[in-house]
Design a protein around this motif. Sequence first.
Motif, PDB file in Angstrom:
ATOM      1  N   GLY A 202      36.389  46.482  38.890  1.00  0.00           N
ATOM      2  CA  GLY A 202      37.004  45.889  40.075  1.00  0.00           C
ATOM      3  C   GLY A 202      38.238  45.064  39.791  1.00  0.00           C
ATOM      4  O   GLY A 202      38.912  44.626  40.729  1.00  0.00           O
ATOM      5  N   THR A 203      38.570  44.854  38.510  1.00  0.00           N
ATOM      6  CA  THR A 203      39.754  44.068  38.170  1.00  0.00           C
ATOM      7  C   THR A 203      40.953  44.976  37.929  1.00  0.00           C
ATOM      8  O   THR A 203      40.812  46.180  37.718  1.00  0.00           O
ATOM      9  N   ARG A 204      42.138  44.377  37.958  1.00  0.00           N
ATOM     10  CA  ARG A 204      43.354  45.143  37.673  1.00  0.00           C
ATOM     11  C   ARG A 204      43.434  45.441  36.176  1.00  0.00           C
ATOM     12  O   ARG A 204      43.123  44.595  35.345  1.00  0.00           O
ATOM     13  N   CYS A 205      43.857  46.639  35.859  1.00  0.00           N
ATOM     14  CA  CYS A 205      43.989  47.053  34.468  1.00  0.00           C
ATOM     15  C   CYS A 205      44.975  46.137  33.745  1.00  0.00           C
ATOM     16  O   CYS A 205      46.042  45.797  34.281  1.00  0.00           O
ATOM     17  N   LYS A 206      44.632  45.749  32.521  1.00  0.00           N
ATOM     18  CA  LYS A 206      45.471  44.838  31.749  1.00  0.00           C
ATOM     19  C   LYS A 206      46.745  45.488  31.236  1.00  0.00           C
ATOM     20  O   LYS A 206      47.598  44.807  30.659  1.00  0.00           O
ATOM     21  N   ARG A 207      46.884  46.781  31.454  1.00  0.00           N
ATOM     22  CA  ARG A 207      48.155  47.425  31.093  1.00  0.00           C
ATOM     23  C   ARG A 207      49.248  47.084  32.092  1.00  0.00           C
ATOM     24  O   ARG A 207      50.423  47.380  31.860  1.00  0.00           O
ATOM     25  N   GLY A 208      48.854  46.515  33.213  1.00  0.00           N
ATOM     26  CA  GLY A 208      49.838  46.145  34.215  1.00  0.00           C
ATOM     27  C   GLY A 208      50.437  47.318  34.946  1.00  0.00           C
ATOM     28  O   GLY A 208      51.556  47.233  35.467  1.00  0.00           O
ATOM     29  N   ASP A 209      49.692  48.431  34.993  1.00  0.00           N
ATOM     30  CA  ASP A 209      50.213  49.639  35.636  1.00  0.00           C
ATOM     31  C   ASP A 209      49.737  49.787  37.080  1.00  0.00           C
ATOM     32  O   ASP A 209      49.970  50.815  37.711  1.00  0.00           O
ATOM     33  N   GLY A 210      49.067  48.755  37.587  1.00  0.00           N
ATOM     34  CA  GLY A 210      48.560  48.812  38.959  1.00  0.00           C
ATOM     35  C   GLY A 210      47.210  49.479  39.084  1.00  0.00           C
ATOM     36  O   GLY A 210      46.656  49.566  40.184  1.00  0.00           O
ATOM     37  N   GLY A 211      46.656  49.960  37.971  1.00  0.00           N
ATOM     38  CA  GLY A 211      45.349  50.604  38.013  1.00  0.00           C
ATOM     39  C   GLY A 211      44.219  49.607  38.183  1.00  0.00           C
ATOM     40  O   GLY A 211      44.369  48.416  37.906  1.00  0.00           O
ATOM     41  N   ILE A 212      43.092  50.103  38.664  1.00  0.00           N
ATOM     42  CA  ILE A 212      41.885  49.301  38.847  1.00  0.00           C
ATOM     43  C   ILE A 212      40.794  49.854  37.940  1.00  0.00           C
ATOM     44  O   ILE A 212      40.648  51.076  37.806  1.00  0.00           O
ATOM     45  N   ILE A 213      40.026  48.969  37.324  1.00  0.00           N
ATOM     46  CA  ILE A 213      38.927  49.402  36.466  1.00  0.00           C
ATOM     47  C   ILE A 213      37.724  49.787  37.330  1.00  0.00           C
ATOM     48  O   ILE A 213      37.258  49.007  38.158  1.00  0.00           O
ATOM     49  N   LYS A 214      37.263  51.004  37.143  1.00  0.00           N
ATOM     50  CA  LYS A 214      36.119  51.527  37.888  1.00  0.00           C
ATOM     51  C   LYS A 214      34.894  51.568  36.977  1.00  0.00           C
ATOM     52  O   LYS A 214      35.009  51.693  35.762  1.00  0.00           O
TER      53      LYS A 214
ATOM     54  N   GLY B 192      23.504  57.850  31.659  1.00  0.00           N
ATOM     55  CA  GLY B 192      22.590  56.734  31.842  1.00  0.00           C
ATOM     56  C   GLY B 192      23.159  55.384  31.452  1.00  0.00           C
ATOM     57  O   GLY B 192      22.454  54.369  31.532  1.00  0.00           O
ATOM     58  N   ARG B 193      24.422  55.323  31.048  1.00  0.00           N
ATOM     59  CA  ARG B 193      25.032  54.068  30.623  1.00  0.00           C
ATOM     60  C   ARG B 193      26.180  53.697  31.532  1.00  0.00           C
ATOM     61  O   ARG B 193      26.955  54.545  31.984  1.00  0.00           O
ATOM     62  N   GLY B 194      26.310  52.397  31.799  1.00  0.00           N
ATOM     63  CA  GLY B 194      27.446  51.918  32.570  1.00  0.00           C
ATOM     64  C   GLY B 194      28.739  52.255  31.848  1.00  0.00           C
ATOM     65  O   GLY B 194      28.867  52.010  30.643  1.00  0.00           O
ATOM     66  N   THR B 195      29.691  52.818  32.573  1.00  0.00           N
ATOM     67  CA  THR B 195      30.923  53.310  31.963  1.00  0.00           C
ATOM     68  C   THR B 195      32.116  52.808  32.763  1.00  0.00           C
ATOM     69  O   THR B 195      32.136  52.881  33.992  1.00  0.00           O
ATOM     70  N   HIS B 196      33.116  52.284  32.056  1.00  0.00           N
ATOM     71  CA  HIS B 196      34.276  51.645  32.684  1.00  0.00           C
ATOM     72  C   HIS B 196      35.553  52.354  32.253  1.00  0.00           C
ATOM     73  O   HIS B 196      35.730  52.667  31.075  1.00  0.00           O
ATOM     74  N   TRP B 197      36.451  52.560  33.206  1.00  0.00           N
ATOM     75  CA  TRP B 197      37.742  53.152  32.862  1.00  0.00           C
ATOM     76  C   TRP B 197      38.765  52.804  33.925  1.00  0.00           C
ATOM     77  O   TRP B 197      38.425  52.399  35.039  1.00  0.00           O
ATOM     78  N   CYS B 198      40.035  52.994  33.571  1.00  0.00           N
ATOM     79  CA  CYS B 198      41.138  52.732  34.494  1.00  0.00           C
ATOM     80  C   CYS B 198      41.424  53.988  35.306  1.00  0.00           C
ATOM     81  O   CYS B 198      41.578  55.080  34.746  1.00  0.00           O
ATOM     82  N   LEU B 199      41.523  53.799  36.620  1.00  0.00           N
ATOM     83  CA  LEU B 199      41.760  54.928  37.516  1.00  0.00           C
ATOM     84  C   LEU B 199      43.157  55.526  37.362  1.00  0.00           C
ATOM     85  O   LEU B 199      43.399  56.646  37.804  1.00  0.00           O
ATOM     86  N   LYS B 200      44.076  54.779  36.740  1.00  0.00           N
ATOM     87  CA  LYS B 200      45.452  55.241  36.686  1.00  0.00           C
ATOM     88  C   LYS B 200      45.846  55.860  35.346  1.00  0.00           C
ATOM     89  O   LYS B 200      46.303  57.015  35.299  1.00  0.00           O
ATOM     90  N   HIS B 201      45.678  55.130  34.235  1.00  0.00           N
ATOM     91  CA  HIS B 201      46.272  55.634  32.984  1.00  0.00           C
ATOM     92  C   HIS B 201      45.327  56.489  32.145  1.00  0.00           C
ATOM     93  O   HIS B 201      45.789  57.188  31.241  1.00  0.00           O
TER      94      HIS B 201
END
Length: 276
Positions: free
Chosen positions: A247-259, A265-274
Amino acid sequence: MPELPEVETIRRQLSRELPGKRILNVQVLYSKAIKPLTPSRFAKMVKGAKFVKISRRAKVLRLELANGRTMLVHLKMTGRLLLQKRGAAPRKETEAIFELSGRRALFYDDLRRFGWIRVIKTAELGAYFEKQGYGPEPLAASFTPKTLIACLRAHSGKRIKPLLMDQTCIAGVGNIYADESLWDAGILPTRRVADLTDQEIIKLHGAVRRALEKAIRNRGTSADSYLDAFGREGTNFPRLNAYGQAGTRCKRGDGGIIKKTKLGGRGTHWCLKHQK
């Protein structure tokens, strides 16, 4: 769960503190942690021995003793090895106490009781770990981009994140650092290995090493219950880029959001943009 950086942090700390110390007494407070040995047999095998060397293979700590035996410790989900003052009272999660020469004791605690301690002959360590089938150590000089390419290509139909966490492919990488490595490399965790180019895998190789090395510099990630050997939280969690950042903005500063979603079976996080 303690992964390679957390276990390596503890290894380095214990390597400075334990060699030369003698085990004066052993208390086993949770006998399932040392199965198949009985508490009396376990104590007999290690009591009176001096620590010689502390090493690590994958997520397993190896506490080598001068009597020709080695204690293997797997922390699993919530295990801890803690240096305490001798005479300190056990906690409800304390499973074993090793009273040491000098003024300290080594406590083995485990909140969820999944971890274990084994004792084997030091001469049999090589055969033991060969049987476990662990993959290469990702921080070893021998772990080259070619090594990673060969491992991944042998499982071309699998998705990349679960494969990174497969201990037969790379030893020691778990959920946190798989997310972090893929974020750094710009690779979607759901992609299949067959769809990755060699150049992407080479980039991923560097990302894995950077994620692990950064976490070790910061004494690990206390995302759950992890503490180092001195009872301190690691300082890496605020420095994570993907894991725990939903739910936070990606730290790359590209406007992406971390989903965040579930994968294998494991929680998985990634940036929707890069991440592609």
